[in-house]
Design an enzyme around this catalytic site. Structure first.
Site, mmCIF file in Angstrom:
data_model
loop_
_atom_site.group_PDB
_atom_site.id
_atom_site.type_symbol
_atom_site.label_atom_id
_atom_site.label_comp_id
_atom_site.label_asym_id
_atom_site.label_seq_id
_atom_site.Cartn_x
_atom_site.Cartn_y
_atom_site.Cartn_z
ATOM 1 N N HIS A 151 0.822 -1.208 0.000
ATOM 2 C CA HIS A 151 0.000 0.000 0.000
ATOM 3 C C HIS A 151 0.855 1.257 0.000
ATOM 4 O O HIS A 151 0.403 2.338 0.361
ATOM 5 C CB HIS A 151 -0.935 0.013 1.213
ATOM 6 C CG HIS A 151 -1.655 -1.281 1.424
ATOM 7 N ND1 HIS A 151 -1.200 -2.249 2.279
ATOM 8 C CD2 HIS A 151 -2.782 -1.784 0.856
ATOM 9 C CE1 HIS A 151 -2.005 -3.299 2.241
ATOM 10 N NE2 HIS A 151 -2.968 -3.044 1.382
HETATM 11 S S1 FES Z 1 1.808 -0.563 3.275
HETATM 12 FE FE1 FES Z 1 0.212 -1.915 3.774
HETATM 13 S S2 FES Z 1 1.219 -3.699 4.388
HETATM 14 FE FE2 FES Z 1 2.826 -2.315 3.962
#
Ligand code: FES
Length: 188
Positions: free
Chosen positions: A153
Site C-alpha cells: 500500500h
Molecule cells: S503498506 Fe500496507 S502492508 Fe505495507
C-alpha cells in the site's frame, strides 16, 4: 440434654461452632484444591517450551560479510529480519531528520546499539498490514527515503527504518539484540 443441632456441630480450631455439613463441604473443597494443584503441575511442565523452541527463540548472525551499503534478509522467529550495514551517507541522512516531525519519533541511535550505529537491525514486516517491504536485496526499490518500501500500500521507510510516508503507523520493529563480539550479533 443434647439436641439434634448439638450432635451435628463440631468445634473449629478458633472455637467457632461449625455445623457438620459445613465441615464436609470445606473438606471436599480442600481436597479439590489439592487435586487441582497435583493436576496443574504436569500441565505447567507440558507448557514449558521445549529445547527446540528455546533454540528458535534467539539466533546469532555474523555480520562481517555484509558489505557497507548492503543488507541481508534472514529469519527470526519465523518472520523476516533485515540487517543493514549503513553507509556513512545513510547514517548522516538519518541523523539530519527532525525527529519531532516523525510519525514515531526515534533517533537512529535509539534504534541501534552504541558503537554499532552502522548496523540497522529490524523486522522485515511492514507495520501496516504485515507485508515484507522491499529494499533489503540488491537492486530492490528502497522508496523515497532510501530505506525500505512496502509495495502493498505504499509505505516508505527511511535509512533508519522509520516510517516517513504511507499508511504504516509505526517504524519497522527493532527486535531485542546484542553484539556478543565485534561481528556477531545475538538476536532475541
Ligand atoms: S503498506 Fe500496507 S502492508 Fe505495507
Amino acid at each position: 440434654m443434647a439436641t439434634v443441632e448439638d450432635t451435628n456441630t463440631v468445634t473449629a480450631a478458633m472455637g467457632e461452632p461449625v455445623r457438620r455439613r459445613d465441615f464436609i463441604n470445606i473438606a471436599a473443597v480442600s481436597f479439590a484444591g489439592v487435586g487441582a494443584g497435583a493436576i496443574a503441575l504436569p500441565l505447567i511442565n507440558q507448557m514449558n517450551p521445549s529445547a527446540d523452541v528455546l533454540a528458535l527463540a534467539s539466533i546469532e548472525v555474523d555480520v562481517s560479510a555484509i558489505a557497507v551499503g548492503s543488507a541481508i534478509k534472514t529469519e527470526f522467529r519465523k518472520q523476516p529480519l533485515f540487517i543493514r550495514h549503513l553507509k556513512p551517507e545513510e547514517i548522516e541522512a538519518a541523523n539530519k531528520v527532525d525527529v519531532a516531525s516523525l510519525r514515531e519519533p526515534q533517533t537512529l541511535a535509539e534504534r541501534t546499539q552504541p558503537g554499532k550505529e552502522n548496523y540497522l537491525i529490524t523486522m522485515g514486516v511492514c507495520t501496516h498490514l504485515g507485508c515484507v517491504p522491499l529494499g533489503a536485496a540488491d537492486g530492490e526499490v528502497k522508496g523515497e527515503y532510501d530505506g525500505y518500501f512496502c509495495p502493498c500500500h505504499g509505505s516508505h521507510y527511511d535509512t533508519a527504518g522509520r516510517i516517513r510516508k504511507g499508511p504504516a503507523p509505526t517504524n519497522l520493529v527493532v527486535p531485542e539484540y546484542a553484539f556478543t563480539s565485534d561481528t556477531v550479533v545475538k538476536i532475541g
